[in-house]
Design a protein around this motif. Structure first.
Motif, PDB file in Angstrom:
ATOM      1  N   LYS A 441      14.549  44.305  59.588  1.00  0.00           N
ATOM      2  CA  LYS A 441      15.486  45.255  59.002  1.00  0.00           C
ATOM      3  C   LYS A 441      14.954  46.657  59.263  1.00  0.00           C
ATOM      4  O   LYS A 441      13.748  46.914  59.129  1.00  0.00           O
ATOM      5  CB  LYS A 441      15.621  45.007  57.500  1.00  0.00           C
ATOM      6  CG  LYS A 441      16.604  45.940  56.795  1.00  0.00           C
ATOM      7  CD  LYS A 441      16.634  45.681  55.293  1.00  0.00           C
ATOM      8  CE  LYS A 441      17.272  44.344  54.981  1.00  0.00           C
ATOM      9  NZ  LYS A 441      17.471  44.155  53.514  1.00  0.00           N
ATOM     10  N   PRO A 450      19.135  51.054  54.529  1.00  0.00           N
ATOM     11  CA  PRO A 450      19.366  50.469  55.853  1.00  0.00           C
ATOM     12  C   PRO A 450      19.991  51.488  56.804  1.00  0.00           C
ATOM     13  O   PRO A 450      20.742  52.373  56.380  1.00  0.00           O
ATOM     14  CB  PRO A 450      20.339  49.320  55.574  1.00  0.00           C
ATOM     15  CG  PRO A 450      20.189  49.023  54.117  1.00  0.00           C
ATOM     16  CD  PRO A 450      19.857  50.330  53.469  1.00  0.00           C
ATOM     17  N   SER A 471      20.850  47.562  65.368  1.00  0.00           N
ATOM     18  CA  SER A 471      20.830  46.913  64.065  1.00  0.00           C
ATOM     19  C   SER A 471      22.189  47.055  63.392  1.00  0.00           C
ATOM     20  O   SER A 471      23.013  47.899  63.768  1.00  0.00           O
ATOM     21  CB  SER A 471      19.733  47.518  63.185  1.00  0.00           C
ATOM     22  OG  SER A 471      19.914  48.916  63.056  1.00  0.00           O
ATOM     23  N   GLU A 477      19.875  45.070  59.463  1.00  0.00           N
ATOM     24  CA  GLU A 477      19.263  43.843  59.966  1.00  0.00           C
ATOM     25  C   GLU A 477      19.437  43.702  61.478  1.00  0.00           C
ATOM     26  O   GLU A 477      20.397  44.198  62.055  1.00  0.00           O
ATOM     27  CB  GLU A 477      19.872  42.633  59.257  1.00  0.00           C
ATOM     28  CG  GLU A 477      19.556  42.592  57.762  1.00  0.00           C
ATOM     29  CD  GLU A 477      20.256  41.453  57.047  1.00  0.00           C
ATOM     30  OE1 GLU A 477      21.166  40.851  57.663  1.00  0.00           O
ATOM     31  OE2 GLU A 477      19.912  41.169  55.889  1.00  0.00           O
ATOM     32  N   ASN A 526      10.195  44.597  58.155  1.00  0.00           N
ATOM     33  CA  ASN A 526      10.907  45.867  58.071  1.00  0.00           C
ATOM     34  C   ASN A 526      10.315  46.877  59.043  1.00  0.00           C
ATOM     35  O   ASN A 526       9.097  46.910  59.264  1.00  0.00           O
ATOM     36  CB  ASN A 526      10.833  46.457  56.662  1.00  0.00           C
ATOM     37  CG  ASN A 526      11.669  45.669  55.666  1.00  0.00           C
ATOM     38  OD1 ASN A 526      12.556  44.911  56.052  1.00  0.00           O
ATOM     39  ND2 ASN A 526      11.382  45.836  54.395  1.00  0.00           N
TER      40      ASN A 526
END
Length: 648
Positions: A441, A450, A471, A477, A526
């Protein structure tokens, strides 16, 4: 391979009816119309009645045989044609050709050859076709002598239904599986009846099992036909084909939709040059995200439908830009039809279907490999994967141990076309390379929110892109494909942010099929990107030098190229290239070495077009360690090149 197929010309008036029975002619016309409308049960007694009352009415017998063929009543089709393939019957040789073609279409190659051989050379048109068909049957028998390993299973009720399912596709992590479903189309029915249309369906894997596939929704599907879909390896894009839309350029166009959160965006027509006023279908996006393979009947190819590819550019917002269509050439394409290309996650192995190469039936599946000199000679996947029927829509998972395809003949369960899973072993034309996957992510480092960014995976030795995508806009993600037997670098970037750089090594080639297919791209899955600010640093983890020298290794080029791209995307930024060493050696020696290494990176960026006024360099020797110099691991971390933001 082009198999001779007798096309039944269903005219409204049966000019060859023996006798002058107007009632029979009218009945025949009605039966033909009913069959063309898919009303097989209504047409069947009419044809049977005509055949029983007038045995020399060969048109009715041919039509009855055609109807049995559509209803998958193979034995009855043959029995009907045998009765009229009699020297005493009218148009004997025409009936013989139809009977031979029926044997051929049912994989009975021996009887097909015997029947084709009945045609005398004096019947020149039929004779030429028969000789071609005999050679095709002989080729099929030759392929059948060496069957390939074949271990398959029906994917069951979560994927398959009472309707036809085909065009399987899946993501690299095998978390999503998409299919085309022909709603209201059952085995033995016409494809053009009322309410029959194609839609795209999607299933998700939960606890190792596929959930019931569901309609992907009206962002993609309409009351018309949508199908021939292909989901990208990371699940970010769904490509599909739709016909006769108002925004279409031709009869059938390729579209795509972007997955954002739990929704698909409204479909986007790929436009020219992917689409044309001709027929385009079977899209397949490369793992590098920079090429789209597809089939098209446009001019400039080798034959009818050919395999083509276009360049693709992934834009910052995730949308795609297409350019430069190229025909794959005469090694892959033939004068006949090619269809359903699928480029594997290794970006080297291409599967597709062809009618123009040596095979067993109508469409056979072939594999070819990308080399430095072009595509290798296509190889038939063999029997019993290929049969006398049409085999299309063959895809292989990233790991390379499972293939998926659709068929209506593997089980003879009279349920129509269903999706099957095939276990791959040597002899099944497995991909050139196994590919693993990584998930993660991308977050804004300050807000922890995000964000959408570009992910590049590349080989450190080859300096070639292995995988590229973006992403998810809403969740941050991503899924990335990585090689299972190579060192690779990862770069994550977004305009206005410092880029992320790292490198990894997966295990060697001797894998167990049961081995985990997932690798860890980062420690916590991440990637946090920091906004560009004066004083912030990036460690360039993929800058490598020869031992004890300031000579850049080839493995450094991709990283420095991305650094040059970073400077182009952020034209006001200025940087200092900082060289660092471990504590071994004298202070003067380390200072000189680190300075020279920083200058080597500086010189490379200048050659790539970065203005020297935006660059400076400096060596710091061993003065700024980031790890313990007492261990090999610590010293390796201290030997590094950094970027320091000096102006934004």
């Amino acid at each position: 391979m082009k198999k001779f197929t007798v096309i039944l010309l269903l005219a409204l008036f049966a000019t060859s009816v023996w006798g002058d029975n107007k009632k029979d002619i009218k009945t025949y016309e009605t039966a033909v119309l009913l069959m063309n409308e898919g009303k097989y049960k209504e047409a069947l007694p009419l044809f049977k009645g005509l055949v029983s009352t007038n045995k020399e009415f060969v048109d009715a017998s041919w039509s009855l045989a055609e109807l049995y063929g559509r209803m998958c009543e193979d034995e009855k089709q043959i029995a009907t044609l045998v009765k009229v393939a009699n020297p005493k019957m009218p148009r004997y040789h025409n009936s013989v050709m139809r009977l031979a073609a029926a044997y051929h279409s049912q994989c009975d190659y021996e009887n097909a050859i015997k029947t084709y051989q009945i045609i005398p050379s004096t019947e020149l048109t039929y004779y030429k076709r028969a000789q071609i068909a005999i050679k095709e049957c002989e080729d099929a028998l030759e392929l059948k002598k060496e069957p390939v390993p074949f271990n398959f299973r029906n994917m069951g009720p979560a994927i398959n239904t009472e309707f036809d399912e085909y065009w399987p596709s899946l993501t690299a992590d095998e978390g999503y599986f998409s299919t085309t479903r022909k709603l209201n189309k059952r085995q033995g029915q016409s494809s053009f009846g009322k309410g029959i249309h194609e839609d795209v369906y999607l299933s998700k894997k939960v606890n190792g099992n596929w959930t019931q596939s569901v309609n992907v929704g009206n962002s993609i599907n309409t009351i018309a036909n949508e199908g021939s879909q292909s989901i990208s390896l990371d699940g970010r894009y769904m490509f599909f084909v739709a016909c006769d839309r108002l925004v279409g350029l031709g009869s059938c166009d390729i579209y795509y939709s972007i997955h954002e959160g739990d929704k698909w965006t409204p479909a986007i027509n790929c436009g020219s040059p992917v689409n044309s006023r001709y027929w385009e279908t079977s899209p397949s996006l490369s793992p590098t995200g920079d090429e789209l393979y597809f089939a098209s009947t446009r001019p400039g190819g080798q034959g009818k439908s050919d395999i083509w590819k276009c360049k693709v550019q992934v834009l910052a917002d995730g949308k795609l830009k297409f350019s430069d269509p190229v025909n794959l050439g005469p090694t892959v394409n033939t004068k006949e039809d090619e269809l359903s290309p699928f480029i594997h996650a290794d970006n080297k192995t291409l599967y597709y279907s062809s009618k123009g190469l040596k095979g067993l039936g109508d469409y056979d599946i072939f594999v070819t490999y990308k080399t430095d000199k072009g595509w290798s000679q296509p190889k038939n996947l063999g029997y019993p994967i290929n049969t006398c029927k049409s085999e299309t829509g063959y895809v292989v998972n990233a790991w390379g141990d499972k293939a998926y395809f659709s068929s209506d003949g593997q089980e003879k369960n009279w349920k129509g076309r269903e999706i099957y899973e095939l276990t791959l072993v040597e002899g099944n034309a497995i991909p050139a390379n196994r590919m693993k996957f990584a998930t993660g992510k991308i977050l804004d480092a300050d807000q922890k929110q995000p964000m959408q960014a570009t992910i590049d995976v590349y080989g450190l030795k080859s300096n070639k892109t292995i995988f590229r995508s973006v992403s998810d806009k809403n969740t941050g993600e991503f899924i990335a494909c990585v090689p299972s037997d190579e060192e690779y670098g990862v770069n994550v970037s977004k305009k206005g942010y410092l880029f992320f750089s790292d490198n990894f090594e997966t295990e060697g080639k001797n894998h167990s099929p049961k081995e985990a297919k997932k690798v860890d791209l980062t420690k916590n899955d991440n990637v946090e990107l920091e906004k560009i600010e004066v004083g912030k640093k990036i460690t360039l983890k993929n800058i490598f030098f020869d031992f004890d020298k300031a000579t850049l290794k080839k493995e450094s080029h991709f990283e420095l190229d991305r650094c040059a791209q970073f400077m182009r995307e952020n034209p006001t930024v200025k940087i200092m290239l900082c060289g660092h060493t471990d504590y071994k050696g004298s202070k003067e020696y380390n200072m000189t070495l680190s300075d020279n290494r920083a200058k080597a990176a500086y010189d490379y960026l200048v050659k790539k077009g970065v203005p020297p006024t935006r660059l400076e360099y400096k060596g710091f020797g061993a003065e700024q360690p980031i790890a313990d110099n007492k261990t090999d691991e610590g010293r390796a971390l201290n030997r590094r090149t950094e970027i320091l933001i000096t102006a934004k």
